[in-house]
Write an enzyme that holds these catalytic residues in place. Structure first.
Site, PDB file in Angstrom:
ATOM      1  N   LYS A  43      73.554  16.291  53.928  1.00  0.00           N
ATOM      2  CA  LYS A  43      72.329  15.705  53.371  1.00  0.00           C
ATOM      3  C   LYS A  43      71.884  16.336  52.048  1.00  0.00           C
ATOM      4  O   LYS A  43      71.155  15.708  51.278  1.00  0.00           O
ATOM      5  CB  LYS A  43      71.201  15.811  54.401  1.00  0.00           C
ATOM      6  CG  LYS A  43      71.331  14.868  55.595  1.00  0.00           C
ATOM      7  CD  LYS A  43      71.015  13.438  55.206  1.00  0.00           C
ATOM      8  CE  LYS A  43      70.875  12.550  56.429  1.00  0.00           C
ATOM      9  NZ  LYS A  43      70.464  11.178  56.076  1.00  0.00           N
ATOM     10  N   SER A  72      79.681  15.445  60.244  1.00  0.00           N
ATOM     11  CA  SER A  72      78.536  15.348  59.339  1.00  0.00           C
ATOM     12  C   SER A  72      77.558  16.502  59.421  1.00  0.00           C
ATOM     13  O   SER A  72      76.830  16.750  58.454  1.00  0.00           O
ATOM     14  CB  SER A  72      77.782  14.038  59.603  1.00  0.00           C
ATOM     15  OG  SER A  72      77.333  13.995  60.944  1.00  0.00           O
TER      16      SER A  72
END
Length: 420
Positions: free
Chosen positions: A58, A313
Site C-alpha cells: 500500500k 500482498s
C-alpha cells in the site's frame, strides 16, 4: 491502451511512479517456492510485498498520490480512512513528505494496528477512531475533507494510487527470467489488480491475470457479472484487507477489461493457507496476503509445467486472531463439528458419551452445559475435532443409536455465528 471512456494507467506514468518510489519502497523478491512448485508440478514464484517496510504494497499507491499534490494541497493536509494497511502507507508517506494527515479508523480496530500507524506517521498524523466499521470511518473522513478543504487519499479508486500499485508489475516483469503464464492477484477495491493487469496487458499480453476475492466479499465478481457496480449489503469481513462493499468506478472499468477472470476462495481455505505458510515455510501473511496462494488449487490442472506468480500482498496479521484462523481452517477441512447433545439426567451419562460414542482420536474442544431441574434430558453444546472427515457420519450414527443426538449446528448459520 487509452480509450475515450476508460482510464488506463499509461506505461509512461507507471515508470514515473517507479522513479518516485525508488528511495521509498523496496524492490521485493520474486522468489520460487519449492513446496508449492512440487505440489502443482510447475514453477510457483511469490512476489513478496509482505516484506515492504509497512509490510504491504500500500505504500506504493499512497506515496505516489501524496507526492503528486500541489504545494497548496500539501499545506492543507490530507485525510484517509482505513482499518489497516492503507493507513500505514499513508502514515509513512506523511512523515516522509512532511504532510500533516488525519487518519480515520473504526473504533474496534486492534490496538496493534493503531500503534503501527502512529509509529509510521509520528508527529505528522492524527488518528481518529470513529464508528464500528470502515464505512463509518469513511463517511466521517469525507465530511472532514469537505469541511476543511483537505485532500482525500483513496485506498484504491484514484489514478495516482493505481499507477503506484502498478509499479509491482514493472518489477515482476523485470525480475522474471522466463515467460510468465499466470499471475494470481488479490482483489479488494481493485487498485492493485487494475495497475498490475494493465502493465501485463501491455508488456506481457499472453500472461493470464487471475483476480482472487474472498468468497464472503465478492464485490468485483458481482460487478463484472452484472456489468455494473453493485454495493453489497452484507459482507464477511474476516479478510479485512480485501473486504469491500463497493469497488471503484475506475478500478471496475479497468478490471473488467484486463482481468482474464475473477474467482472467489472460501475464507476457510484462506485460513488453511495461512497456517501452512507459517508452519511449513515460516512465512507470516495476513488473510488478504494468502488469497492468491489459496487459489492455486482451483487451477491445478492448468498450471502443470507453467511459470506462475502469486502476489503476497501483506503480512499485517494480528497474532490474537490465530485461534479463529485455526477454527476456520478446521471447519473448512470438515474436521471441526458442533452439536447439541442430549444428556439423560442420571449418573454416568457424560462418561458413557465419552467412552461409548467418541472415537479414540476424537477431541472435545467446546463444552457448554447448563443443568435444568425437572427435565428428563439436559442439553449441551459440544464442539468436536475429528481426525478425518470420514469419521463424522459414524459418529452421528452412534449418537442417534444411544439417544444422545440433539442437532447438528455447522449448517445452521444463525446459531453457528455465536460459536465461531
Amino acid at each position: 491502451m487509452q480509450t475515450t471512456t476508460t482510464y488506463f494507467p499509461s506505461l509512461k506514468d507507471v515508470e514515473a511512479a517507479s522513479e518516485k518510489l525508488k528511495e521509498v519502497v523496496s524492490v521485493t523478491p520474486l522468489s520460487k517456492n519449492e513446496r508449492y512448485s512440487n505440489q502443482f508440478d510447475c514453477n510457483v514464484f511469490f512476489k513478496r510485498e509482505d516484506l515492504q517496510q509497512v509490510r504491504s504494497y500500500k505504500i506504493r499507491g499512497a506515496y505516489n498520490k501524496m507526492s503528486s499534490l500541489t504545494d497548496i494541497e500539501a499545506e492543507n493536509g490530507i485525510v484517509c480512512a482505513s482499518a489497516g494497511n492503507h493507513a500505514q502507507g499513508v502514515a509513512l508517506s506523511c512523515k516522509l513528505l512532511k504532510i500533516h494527515g488525519t487518519i480515520y479508523m473504526p473504533a474496534p480496530t486492534p490496538n496493534q494496528k493503531i500503534e503501527q500507524v502512529k509509529m509510521f506517521g509520528g508527529d505528522f498524523i492524527n488518528v481518529v477512531l470513529v464508528g464500528d466499521t470502515f464505512d463509518d470511518a469513511y463517511e466521517a473522513s469525507k465530511l472532514e475533507c469537505e469541511r476543511l478543504n483537505k485532500t482525500f487519499i483513496h485506498p484504491f479508486n484514484d489514478k495516482k494510487v493505481i499507477e503506484g500499485q502498478a509499479t509491482i508489475g514493472l518489477e515482476i516483469i523485470d525480475q522474471a527470467q522466463h515467460p510468465i503464464h499466470y499471475v494470481f492477484v488479490p482483489v479488494g477495491g481493485g487498485g492493485l489488480a487494475s495497475g498490475l493487469s494493465t502493465l501485463f496487458k501491455e508488456l506481457s499480453p499472453d500472461t493470464k491475470i487471475i483476480g482472487v476475492e474472498p468468497e464472503g466479499a465478492p464485490s468485483m465478481s458481482v460487478a463484472i457479472q452484472k456489468d455494473r457496480i453493485v454495493e453489497l449489503k452484507n459482507i464477511e469481513r474476516f479478510v479485512d484487507g480485501a473486504a469491500v462493499r463497493r469497488i471503484g468506478d475506475k478500478t471496475f472499468e479497468i478490471c473488467k477489461q484486463n482481468l482474464d477472470v475473477v474467482i472467489t476462495v472460501p475464507e476457510g481455505k484462506i485460513c488453511q493457507t495461512i497456517l501452512e505458510l507459517y508452519n511449513k515455510d515460516a512465512i507470516v501473511v495476513e488473510p488478504a496476503g494468502a488469497l492468491s496462494i489459496a487459489a492455486l488449487d482451483l487451477y491445478k490442472d492448468e498450471l502443470v509445467g507453467k511459470n506462475v506468480v502469486c502476489l503476497v500482498s501483506g503480512s499485517n496479521n494480528d497474532i490474537t486472531r490465530t485461534p479463529e484462523i485455526k477454527e476456520r481452517a478446521l471447519l473448512h477441512a470438515n474436521l471441526k463439528h458442533y452439536f447439541i447433545i442430549k444428556f439423560p439426567q442420571r449418573a454416568g451419562a457424560l462418561r458413557e458419551f465419552v467412552v461409548e460414542i467418541l472415537g479414540p482420536n476424537d477431541d472435545i474442544t467446546h463444552f457448554e452445559y447448563t443443568k435444568k431441574v425437572n427435565r428428563e434430558n439436559d442439553v449441551a453444546v459440544v464442539g468436536l475435532e475429528l481426525k478425518s472427515p470420514s469419521d463424522l457420519q459414524p459418529l452421528i450414527t452412534k449418537m442417534k443409536l444411544h439417544n444422545f443426538y440433539g442437532d447438528y449446528l455447522n449448517n445452521k448459520p444463525d446459531l453457528f455465528q455465536f460459536l465461531v
